[in-house]
Every structure is written in C-alpha cells, then in structure tokens.
Design a protein around this motif. Structure first.
Motif, PDB file in Angstrom:
ATOM      1  N   ARG A 116      48.527  15.047  35.451  1.00  0.00           N
ATOM      2  CA  ARG A 116      49.163  14.126  34.492  1.00  0.00           C
ATOM      3  C   ARG A 116      49.595  14.866  33.230  1.00  0.00           C
ATOM      4  N   THR A 117      48.779  15.832  32.830  1.00  0.00           N
ATOM      5  CA  THR A 117      49.123  16.622  31.648  1.00  0.00           C
ATOM      6  C   THR A 117      50.398  17.431  31.888  1.00  0.00           C
ATOM      7  N   LEU A 118      50.493  18.022  33.067  1.00  0.00           N
ATOM      8  CA  LEU A 118      51.681  18.816  33.396  1.00  0.00           C
ATOM      9  C   LEU A 118      52.925  17.945  33.420  1.00  0.00           C
ATOM     10  N   ILE A 119      52.805  16.730  33.937  1.00  0.00           N
ATOM     11  CA  ILE A 119      53.935  15.795  33.928  1.00  0.00           C
ATOM     12  C   ILE A 119      54.359  15.499  32.486  1.00  0.00           C
ATOM     13  N   LYS A 120      53.367  15.314  31.619  1.00  0.00           N
ATOM     14  CA  LYS A 120      53.637  15.068  30.197  1.00  0.00           C
ATOM     15  C   LYS A 120      54.420  16.237  29.599  1.00  0.00           C
ATOM     16  N   LEU A 121      53.983  17.451  29.889  1.00  0.00           N
ATOM     17  CA  LEU A 121      54.633  18.628  29.317  1.00  0.00           C
ATOM     18  C   LEU A 121      56.062  18.801  29.844  1.00  0.00           C
ATOM     19  N   LEU A 122      56.263  18.532  31.120  1.00  0.00           N
ATOM     20  CA  LEU A 122      57.606  18.638  31.682  1.00  0.00           C
ATOM     21  C   LEU A 122      58.551  17.646  31.028  1.00  0.00           C
ATOM     22  N   LYS A 123      58.023  16.483  30.696  1.00  0.00           N
ATOM     23  CA  LYS A 123      58.848  15.494  30.010  1.00  0.00           C
ATOM     24  C   LYS A 123      59.240  15.975  28.613  1.00  0.00           C
ATOM     25  N   LEU A 124      58.342  16.695  28.010  1.00  0.00           N
ATOM     26  CA  LEU A 124      58.601  17.193  26.658  1.00  0.00           C
ATOM     27  C   LEU A 124      59.495  18.436  26.645  1.00  0.00           C
ATOM     28  N   GLY A 125      59.835  18.949  27.853  1.00  0.00           N
ATOM     29  CA  GLY A 125      60.759  20.072  27.916  1.00  0.00           C
ATOM     30  C   GLY A 125      60.136  21.393  28.298  1.00  0.00           C
ATOM     31  N   TYR A 126      58.912  21.377  28.789  1.00  0.00           N
ATOM     32  CA  TYR A 126      58.248  22.615  29.174  1.00  0.00           C
ATOM     33  C   TYR A 126      59.005  23.331  30.292  1.00  0.00           C
ATOM     34  N   ASN A 127      59.161  24.662  30.148  1.00  0.00           N
ATOM     35  CA  ASN A 127      59.828  25.511  31.133  1.00  0.00           C
ATOM     36  C   ASN A 127      58.914  26.689  31.442  1.00  0.00           C
ATOM     37  N   PRO A 128      58.368  26.778  32.650  1.00  0.00           N
ATOM     38  CA  PRO A 128      57.410  27.847  32.968  1.00  0.00           C
ATOM     39  C   PRO A 128      58.011  29.240  32.952  1.00  0.00           C
ATOM     40  N   PHE A 129      59.355  29.349  32.962  1.00  0.00           N
ATOM     41  CA  PHE A 129      60.009  30.658  32.962  1.00  0.00           C
ATOM     42  C   PHE A 129      60.616  30.995  31.595  1.00  0.00           C
ATOM     43  N   ASP A 130      60.215  30.249  30.555  1.00  0.00           N
ATOM     44  CA  ASP A 130      60.796  30.445  29.226  1.00  0.00           C
ATOM     45  C   ASP A 130      59.677  30.553  28.194  1.00  0.00           C
ATOM     46  N   ASP A 131      60.057  30.891  26.971  1.00  0.00           N
ATOM     47  CA  ASP A 131      59.093  30.963  25.872  1.00  0.00           C
ATOM     48  C   ASP A 131      58.817  29.545  25.389  1.00  0.00           C
ATOM     49  N   ASN A 132      57.567  29.115  25.467  1.00  0.00           N
ATOM     50  CA  ASN A 132      57.184  27.757  25.086  1.00  0.00           C
ATOM     51  C   ASN A 132      56.413  27.702  23.769  1.00  0.00           C
ATOM     52  N   THR A 133      56.599  28.749  22.945  1.00  0.00           N
ATOM     53  CA  THR A 133      55.862  28.805  21.684  1.00  0.00           C
ATOM     54  C   THR A 133      56.158  27.603  20.811  1.00  0.00           C
ATOM     55  N   SER A 134      57.438  27.261  20.677  1.00  0.00           N
ATOM     56  CA  SER A 134      57.807  26.130  19.818  1.00  0.00           C
ATOM     57  C   SER A 134      57.201  24.829  20.334  1.00  0.00           C
ATOM     58  N   LEU A 135      57.162  24.670  21.651  1.00  0.00           N
ATOM     59  CA  LEU A 135      56.559  23.472  22.226  1.00  0.00           C
ATOM     60  C   LEU A 135      55.067  23.435  21.927  1.00  0.00           C
ATOM     61  N   PHE A 136      54.397  24.586  22.042  1.00  0.00           N
ATOM     62  CA  PHE A 136      52.970  24.672  21.789  1.00  0.00           C
ATOM     63  C   PHE A 136      52.661  24.351  20.326  1.00  0.00           C
ATOM     64  N   GLU A 137      53.478  24.898  19.417  1.00  0.00           N
ATOM     65  CA  GLU A 137      53.270  24.630  17.988  1.00  0.00           C
ATOM     66  C   GLU A 137      53.515  23.149  17.681  1.00  0.00           C
ATOM     67  N   GLY A 138      54.519  22.591  18.349  1.00  0.00           N
ATOM     68  CA  GLY A 138      54.805  21.172  18.133  1.00  0.00           C
ATOM     69  C   GLY A 138      53.667  20.283  18.585  1.00  0.00           C
ATOM     70  N   LEU A 139      53.009  20.672  19.659  1.00  0.00           N
ATOM     71  CA  LEU A 139      51.864  19.894  20.146  1.00  0.00           C
ATOM     72  C   LEU A 139      50.722  19.923  19.137  1.00  0.00           C
ATOM     73  N   LYS A 140      50.546  21.068  18.468  1.00  0.00           N
ATOM     74  CA  LYS A 140      49.484  21.179  17.461  1.00  0.00           C
ATOM     75  C   LYS A 140      49.715  20.247  16.289  1.00  0.00           C
ATOM     76  N   LYS A 141      51.011  20.089  15.930  1.00  0.00           N
ATOM     77  CA  LYS A 141      51.345  19.295  14.752  1.00  0.00           C
ATOM     78  C   LYS A 141      51.489  17.813  15.068  1.00  0.00           C
ATOM     79  N   ASN A 142      51.636  17.481  16.312  1.00  0.00           N
ATOM     80  CA  ASN A 142      51.897  16.090  16.673  1.00  0.00           C
ATOM     81  C   ASN A 142      50.618  15.266  16.537  1.00  0.00           C
ATOM     82  N   PRO A 143      50.572  14.343  15.647  1.00  0.00           N
ATOM     83  CA  PRO A 143      49.345  13.572  15.428  1.00  0.00           C
ATOM     84  C   PRO A 143      49.043  12.612  16.570  1.00  0.00           C
TER      85      PRO A 143
END
Length: 438
Positions: free
Chosen positions: A87-114
C-alpha cells in the motif's frame, strides 16, 4: 539520491490508496506480493514493473523490496507487513515515485508534509486469528459471474469449442450452487478456498471422485487465468488436493460376442455397424468418428484425416477390411458429415458431444439391451478389443518391442510409453504360463 528502499521505510505506515486512481497507470504494473507459495524458508517480497528508461515502450522489472519482512516467522505476520509495504508503494507511485530516477525531492517533500506520519521503526505485527491471506481492498469489485465470463472469453481464443463448452457447463453449475448456498458471495474477491471446497464436497457426495476432480481442474484453470490478469490475488484452488479415483474401464469383447454383434447389426442397423467398424478397424475413438466429414476421406490414397485426442490433425490409412464396406463417396458434398442419425453423408447441426451421446444411446438400445451387456461394455470397448487382438497377433512372430513399434504406427499413440501404459490398462499384454517357475 534517495532510493525507493529509503522512501518505503520512511512511509511504512502511510494511508491506503486505491491503485486504480493512479495517474499514468500505463507506466507501471500494480505492485504484487510474492509469498513463495507459503514457504517460510524462502524470501517473500513486493514486486512490480516500471517504464524502462532505455525503451519507454516496454516495462522493466524493478528490484523486489524485502524490507524486514523475512525476519518474521509466520505467514500471517509476513502478509501483514507486505500488505503495508504494498500500500505504501502504491502511495508513492501516485505521488510520482520513479525507481529509475533521483527521488530526493520526493523524499524531502515527504519529510515536510504534515499529513504523512513521521518514520517509526517497523514493529512486529500482531498475530491475526485467521490464517487466510489478506484480501486487498484496492481492487475494483467485480461480480463473480462477470469474472468467469471474462476468463472464458479468453479461453475461447485458444481452446476448442468442446473444451470451452465444458468450462461453461461447469461454471454454470457452480454459479447456481453459489446462488443457492452462498448468497452473500457477490464479487469475485469474496470467493475463497473454504467456499470452493464446500462446493467440491457437494459434487463428490452427488456424483463421484472423478467428477469432483474434473470440477476442481476446470475451476483451478479459470482462477489461474484470473490471477494472471490480476482479477484475484491468488489461485487458492491449486491448494485443494486431488482425490484418488478409480477410472472406469470398458471391458474387451470376446471373439464370439464380437461376431454376434456384427452379424446382428448387419441385418438390423448397418449405419451403426459401419460406425463401429471405424472404431474397430481404424482404431478411432467414438468422438473422432463423430467429427468425420466426407472430405476427410481421400479416396485416391485411401487415407483418413481426423482431429485426434493428442494432436490437431492425424492421418491414417484405411485398411482393406474397412475400405470394402464404405459406400461411394465421390458424388457427395465434402462438407457433409459422414455419420448422421438416418444416413451416411448428411447435415447434422448439433454439438459434437450430443453426437457422441446419440450414438452411445443408440448402441445401448440396439445392441446392449438386446445382448444383455453390462455397463462395462460400450462403443469404446471395440477399440480395446481390436487393439488387443492386433497386439497379440503381432507378438506371435516378433519380440514385444517389435510388436509395439508396429502397433504404435497403427494406433497413433503419442509415444511408446503412452502405448505401453494403454496396453497394461486393457490387459492386452499377458505373460506366458509361469508354472515351471513355481
């Protein structure tokens, strides 16, 4: 660069999201759980495929995610953890996660998302009372009848009409049983091993182990197609055991009985007699005789072509003993069926199973009732009888291997092993008197 293992670990306790609401769904497959068929000695994981960066027209399998799941020692615990990962992976894919790309911005956004929970160590999940595999709620609710209708349509593209009709017949009976005994089962995700087992037990009590096993085989095949097309999570029917059953065998006729039947039919039912001669002399199965059309017989080469049990098309010679009994077929339309209820060469619009059943019932009425033959004797008995007769005649002047090699060309069995098993089953091969050894 943050990889997807980091992101998954961070968002381990994220909320459920529907996989079918994902944008750009064609870029990846819905994540699935691999359980190694319940084997706890092997690794369990979540897997999916994503758009190949080198070839966007294709999907590429992503390295499976294991996390901490294989530290747990029970199936229930592993399934609970993997369900969260999925379910978590589905959530991340919806948010734009790409396993073959740099996901740093996505990771930082998750930290800031309340709205997302802060990362916490994965706790050992509590044991559940039911050992059943968790049913995922992120699949659309598909009606049971619609799911079976879909997979049968797929089967129609690769199987014969007779086989598909067999599937339809058993599915119809199963759906009627569900409607009567399991009214609460509406969607395909509600179907489980316990329900199908109850149905198979009911079939067993009504009929026989063999019929019950046939239902199990067909349902397993259809549910496997559903699993392959992601309509269900798991084909649980595969784990329902096959029951031991003793196959029914048609006995061979004695030479005296065979001669009496042939003489009687010559005077009372010549059409049925010719039908039986195709079984006896050409060693065809009754259903293979029912399929014959006039065009299947080559009058120049004296051969016959037919759809056999073990191949799409076979060719056999027509022996002289049968050829001399055939009527003149040269003036007949090649599309006409060779055997019909009232004549040789005619139209007969019904299913192949109905044709076989018709001649079986006709044989019972004309022959079995007249000669007071038991249920162990039928049309198929003529094939057993004449293969036995052939083998014993060939074996008189040949070694067993030579006799079987010659017989293999005549019977059309797929292999020597298949022929030898058949000969053992019908007791065609008997030892010489062994009294001197005793």
């Amino acid at each position: 660069m943050s990889n997807y293992k980091d992101v998954l670990t961070f968002a381990y306790e994220s909320e459920y999201e529907n996989a079918y609401d994902l944008p750009n769904k064609n870029k990846f497959t819905t994540p699935k759980i691999y359980t190694a068929k319940g084997d706890l000695s092997k690794r369990w994981y979540v897997y999916f495929s994503f758009q190949n960066p080198d070839d966007p027209s294709k999907l590429k399998r992503v390295t499976p995610f294991y996390g901490k799941v294989n530290k747990f020692k029970t199936k229930e615990e592993r399934l609970e953890v993997l369900s969260v990962y999925r379910r978590t992976l589905i959530k991340l894919l919806k948010l734009g996660y790409n396993p073959f790309d740099d996901n740093t911005s996505l990771f930082e956004g998750l930290k800031k998302n309340p709205e997302l929970p802060q990362p916490t160590p994965a706790e050992k999940p509590k044991k559940t009372k039911t050992p059943k595999k968790e049913k995922s709620d992120d699949q659309p609710k598909i009606a049971v009848a619609k799911a079976f209708e879909f997979v049968i349509e797929l089967k129609e593209k690769s199987l014969t009409k007779t086989t598909v009709q067999g599937y339809k017949s058993r599915v119809d009976f199963f759906l009627k049983w569900l409607k009567k005994n399991q009214k609460s089962v509406v969607s395909i995700d509600q179907l489980d091993k316990k329900i199908v087992s109850a149905f198979l037990n009911d079939v067993l009590m009504r009929t026989s182990p063999r019929n019950r096993n046939n239902y199990r085989t067909d349902l397993s095949s259809l549910l496997q197609t559903m699993e392959d097309n992601e309509l269900i999570e798991d084909n649980f029917v595969k784990r329902i055991p096959v029951l031991k059953s003793i196959p029914k065998r048609n006995k061979t006729y004695s030479e005296e009985t065979t001669e009496a039947i042939f003489s009687y039919l010559e005077a009372n039912d010549p059409t049925l007699l010719l039908f039986i001669k195709f079984i006896s002399y050409n060693l065809l199965r009754p259903i293979e005789v029912c399929r014959l059309r006039v065009k299947d017989i080559d009058t120049n080469k004296r051969t016959i072509q037919f759809k056999a049990k073990n191949s799409p098309l076979k060719t056999k010679i027509i022996p002289e003993i049968l050829w001399k009994d055939l009527p003149d077929l040269s003036q007949m339309d090649g599309e006409l069926f060779l055997f019909t209820p009232d004549k040789i060469g005619g139209e007969w619009q019904t299913t192949i199973n109905n044709k076989r059943d018709y001649f079986s019932k006709r044989f019972k009425k004309v022959v079995k009732d007249h000669f007071d033959l038991g249920e162990d004797y039928g049309l198929y008995s003529f094939r057993h009888t004449f293969i036995t007769k052939l083998y014993r005649a060939l074996a008189k002047d040949s070694t067993p291997f030579e006799a079987k090699s010659k017989l293999l060309l005549i019977t059309g069995h797929s292999s020597m092993g298949a022929l030898e098993k058949y000969l053992r089953d019908i007791d065609a091969e008997l030892p010489q008197d062994y009294s001197t050894f005793l």
